[in-house]
Motif scaffolding. Structure first.
Motif, PDB file in Angstrom:
ATOM      1  N   TRP A  77       1.196  -3.165   1.889  1.00  0.00           N
ATOM      2  CA  TRP A  77       1.386  -2.869   0.468  1.00  0.00           C
ATOM      3  C   TRP A  77       2.281  -3.942  -0.121  1.00  0.00           C
ATOM      4  O   TRP A  77       3.369  -4.200   0.393  1.00  0.00           O
ATOM      5  N   ARG A  83       4.162   4.439  -5.742  1.00  0.00           N
ATOM      6  CA  ARG A  83       4.310   3.996  -4.355  1.00  0.00           C
ATOM      7  C   ARG A  83       4.675   5.169  -3.452  1.00  0.00           C
ATOM      8  O   ARG A  83       4.145   5.303  -2.336  1.00  0.00           O
ATOM      9  N   LYS A 124       1.628   7.112  -2.927  1.00  0.00           N
ATOM     10  CA  LYS A 124       0.738   6.450  -1.965  1.00  0.00           C
ATOM     11  C   LYS A 124       1.162   6.789  -0.532  1.00  0.00           C
ATOM     12  O   LYS A 124       0.316   7.046   0.330  1.00  0.00           O
TER      13      LYS A 124
END
Length: 166
Positions: free
Chosen positions: A79, A92, A95
């Motif tokens: 990432w 984030r 995720k």
């Protein structure tokens, strides 16, 4: 009683990241009430030589994805570390939560015995999955989540132990 690798990772990471999302919500509300931009918080740090709040979030989520992936014998997802804003940081964290939701207990069976190799100080260091989990991944994860919390608390965001623990 022994706790499974799954029990030591997915539920703990999920709880703490969910709590971190709630803390970010409180920070955003406090910033709106006090009439300042959350980008100030995103770049805050407790000392000049430390990583700012946004970096603490990135590293905490890196430990989540790295830990469950390595212990499951999977490739660690890559990432980019480009998040600057609260919405980007929130995405984030989400995720990482989405990744955790794909991990099943059987995916981590034997993870404690799996060899894990990390680059530490420019050298490859190999350790058991158990040593990696208990000596590297969990302590680092908690360090960065705690530091993110401490940065916001230091900034006057009205959060306390209950917010951190959930």
């Amino acid at each position: 009683m022994t706790i499974s690798v799954y029990g030591m990772t997915v539920p703990i990471f999920t709880r703490m990241l969910t709590n971190l999302l709630a803390i970010i919500d409180k920070a955003e509300a406090s910033a709106a009430e006090r009439k300042f931009d959350t980008s100030v918080l995103s770049g805050m740090r407790l000392a000049p030589d430390m990583i700012p709040f946004r970096g603490q979030i990135m590293i905490a989520t890196d430990h989540v994805k790295g830990c469950v992936s390595r212990l499951a014998g999977r490739e660690v997802p890559s990432w980019p570390d480009t998040e600057e804003t609260f919405p980007e940081l929130r995405a984030r964290i989400q995720k990482a939560l989405d990744l955790l939701s794909t991990i099943k207990p059987e995916d981590l069976d034997g993870g404690d015995e799996r060899e894990v190799t990390l680059k530490l100080g420019g050298k490859d260091v190999t350790m058991s999955g158990q040593a990696y989990l208990t000596e590297r991944a969990l302590p680092n994860f908690f360090f960065h989540v705690t530091t993110a919390y401490a940065i916001l608390r230091h900034a006057g965001i009205p959060v306390g132990k209950r917010d951190y623990i959930g």
